[in-house]
Design a protein around this motif. Structure first.
Motif, PDB file in Angstrom:
ATOM      1  N   ALA A 195      16.664  84.103 -35.597  1.00 37.34           N
ATOM      2  CA  ALA A 195      17.069  82.698 -35.484  1.00 37.34           C
ATOM      3  C   ALA A 195      18.559  82.573 -35.225  1.00 37.34           C
ATOM      4  N   LEU A 196      19.368  83.368 -35.924  1.00 35.21           N
ATOM      5  CA  LEU A 196      20.815  83.319 -35.749  1.00 35.21           C
ATOM      6  C   LEU A 196      21.221  83.785 -34.352  1.00 35.21           C
ATOM      7  N   MET A 197      20.620  84.880 -33.893  1.00 34.45           N
ATOM      8  CA  MET A 197      20.945  85.425 -32.578  1.00 34.45           C
ATOM      9  C   MET A 197      20.609  84.437 -31.459  1.00 34.45           C
ATOM     10  N   THR A 198      19.404  83.881 -31.488  1.00 34.44           N
ATOM     11  CA  THR A 198      19.002  82.934 -30.449  1.00 34.44           C
ATOM     12  C   THR A 198      19.725  81.597 -30.613  1.00 34.44           C
ATOM     13  N   GLY A 199      20.084  81.255 -31.867  1.00 30.68           N
ATOM     14  CA  GLY A 199      20.849  80.030 -32.098  1.00 30.68           C
ATOM     15  C   GLY A 199      22.224  80.090 -31.459  1.00 30.68           C
ATOM     16  N   VAL A 200      22.861  81.274 -31.493  1.00 29.64           N
ATOM     17  CA  VAL A 200      24.163  81.444 -30.834  1.00 29.64           C
ATOM     18  C   VAL A 200      24.032  81.229 -29.330  1.00 29.64           C
ATOM     19  N   LEU A 201      22.918  81.718 -28.751  1.00 29.93           N
ATOM     20  CA  LEU A 201      22.689  81.530 -27.313  1.00 29.93           C
ATOM     21  C   LEU A 201      22.420  80.067 -26.977  1.00 29.93           C
ATOM     22  N   ALA A 202      21.775  79.350 -27.896  1.00 32.79           N
ATOM     23  CA  ALA A 202      21.402  77.958 -27.626  1.00 32.79           C
ATOM     24  C   ALA A 202      22.528  76.976 -27.920  1.00 32.79           C
ATOM     25  N   ALA A 203      23.475  77.369 -28.772  1.00 31.80           N
ATOM     26  CA  ALA A 203      24.499  76.438 -29.279  1.00 31.80           C
ATOM     27  C   ALA A 203      25.356  75.761 -28.208  1.00 31.80           C
ATOM     28  N   PRO A 204      25.812  76.475 -27.152  1.00 29.80           N
ATOM     29  CA  PRO A 204      26.739  75.835 -26.201  1.00 29.80           C
ATOM     30  C   PRO A 204      26.215  74.530 -25.601  1.00 29.80           C
ATOM     31  N   ASP A 205      24.924  74.437 -25.324  1.00 24.73           N
ATOM     32  CA  ASP A 205      24.360  73.220 -24.731  1.00 24.73           C
ATOM     33  C   ASP A 205      23.665  72.328 -25.753  1.00 24.73           C
ATOM     34  N   GLY A 206      23.728  72.686 -27.021  1.00 22.12           N
ATOM     35  CA  GLY A 206      23.040  71.908 -28.049  1.00 22.12           C
ATOM     36  C   GLY A 206      21.553  72.225 -28.063  1.00 22.12           C
ATOM     37  N   LEU A 207      20.918  71.969 -29.190  1.00 21.21           N
ATOM     38  CA  LEU A 207      19.492  72.258 -29.326  1.00 21.21           C
ATOM     39  C   LEU A 207      18.637  71.146 -28.733  1.00 21.21           C
ATOM     40  N   THR A 208      17.673  71.529 -27.930  1.00 15.70           N
ATOM     41  CA  THR A 208      16.690  70.588 -27.397  1.00 15.70           C
ATOM     42  C   THR A 208      15.469  70.610 -28.293  1.00 15.70           C
ATOM     43  N   LEU A 209      15.120  69.470 -28.863  1.00 11.15           N
ATOM     44  CA  LEU A 209      13.971  69.380 -29.762  1.00 11.15           C
ATOM     45  C   LEU A 209      12.717  68.967 -28.993  1.00 11.15           C
ATOM     46  N   PRO A 210      11.536  69.302 -29.498  1.00 12.77           N
ATOM     47  CA  PRO A 210      10.299  68.824 -28.865  1.00 12.77           C
ATOM     48  C   PRO A 210      10.298  67.297 -28.796  1.00 12.77           C
TER      49      PRO A 210
END
Length: 307
Positions: A195-210
């Protein structure tokens, strides 16, 4: 006096078979969701929810752990997380069934890595199961091409890299004392690492929720059933089953991938699927039937009991 841990191979086989069902169901659902959500966002949310759910059930599970257990959990998370990210990216250009069968090639890679890196002893019966699984992958790929199915070679290569990483994950989980002794805690640590590793990759553009109830339901299944329960069942299953037979049992995933893809998404059910699936089923039976797992378990060293 501490109780002696006695491996229970059939219990381990049942747990690992349930993992193959849970993880198999994730392939077509992931393929569906990544059309509407970035891969890193989906993985960060999926594994974050799974880690939080298990930690909430046992909030004291991480207290007093030795450093080796933390290192083992983080290593497992990195191996699986990189493999999962690569596989999810490649899934854009591969049918779910092809991705599932390619990942299933880890059944061949696992004993080879175990032999080279760990000097593991592998019975002739287990090698026979590995050979059957390899035949299944070969038959499936060749027949798929003959039937006119288009397969992206770069996507196939990336998925094969995922299979190598998954094989390494299986060996670490089955061979390192920390993974066996603190099974629940290691499951939480590796899920949190992913979760932490993929969260770092996702962070720059913000999280897209369902955006829809249906997508939240898919994410819930991926998080709780495929991740939280699936990883937990695998951690405890590999307490009783050595790495190579475990990889053979997990190779049943493509059967469940294909079944769900056919039922829910209309992917064709072809001779390649029947033949490949049948050979994998035979490989799995070879290690599960009496004499297979029991003999392997007696040859190996018994794992320490979980806390």
């Amino acid at each position: 006096m501490a109780a002696v841990f006695a491996p229970r191979p059939l219990l381990g086989a049942v747990l690992l078979l349930s993992v193959s069902v849970a993880w198999g169901s994730a392939f077509p659902l992931m393929k569906d969701l990544i059309v509407r959500m970035p891969v890193a966002d989906l993985l960060a949310e999926r594994y974050g929810i799974a880690a939080f759910a298990l930690f909430a059930l046992r909030p004291g599970c991480l207290r007093g752990l030795p450093e080796s257990t933390w290192l083992t959990g983080v290593l497992l998370g990195l191996l699986f997380g990189v493999g999962q990210t690569a596989q999810a990216v490649a899934l854009h250009d591969l049918p779910s069934s092809v991705s599932g069968f390619t990942v299933g090639s880890s059944v061949v890679i696992t004993p080879v890595l175990g032999l080279v890196l760990l000097g593991a002893r592998i019975s002739g019966r287990t090698w026979g199961a590995v050979a059957l699984a390899l035949a299944a992958m070969t038959v499936f790929t060749l027949l798929r091409e003959a039937e006119g199915g288009s397969v992206s070679l770069p996507a196939l290569a990336v998925t094969l890299l995922s299979a190598v990483l998954y094989a390494g994950h299986t060996l670490v989980l089955g061979s390192f004392a920390g993974a066996r002794r603190d099974a629940y805690a290691v499951t939480v640590i590796q899920l949190g690492t992913i979760a932490l590793m993929t969260g770092v990759l996702a962070a720059p553009d913000g999280l897209t929720l369902p955006r829809t109830t249906g997508d939240w339901a898919l994410l819930g299944h991926l998080s709780i059933v495929a991740c939280a329960l699936g990883f937990l069942a695998r951690s405890y299953g590999q307490l009783h089953v050595p790495p190579v037979p475990a990889a053979v049992i997990l190779s049943a995933q493509p059967l469940w991938v294909t079944a769900l893809a056919v039922v829910m998404y209309g992917e064709p059910l072809t001779w390649a699927v029947f033949l490949g699936g049948g050979l994998i089923a035979l490989a799995m039976l070879l290690v599960v039937l009496p004499g297979g797992l029991l003999r392997t378990a007696r040859r190996g060293t018994g794992p320490a009991p979980p806390r």
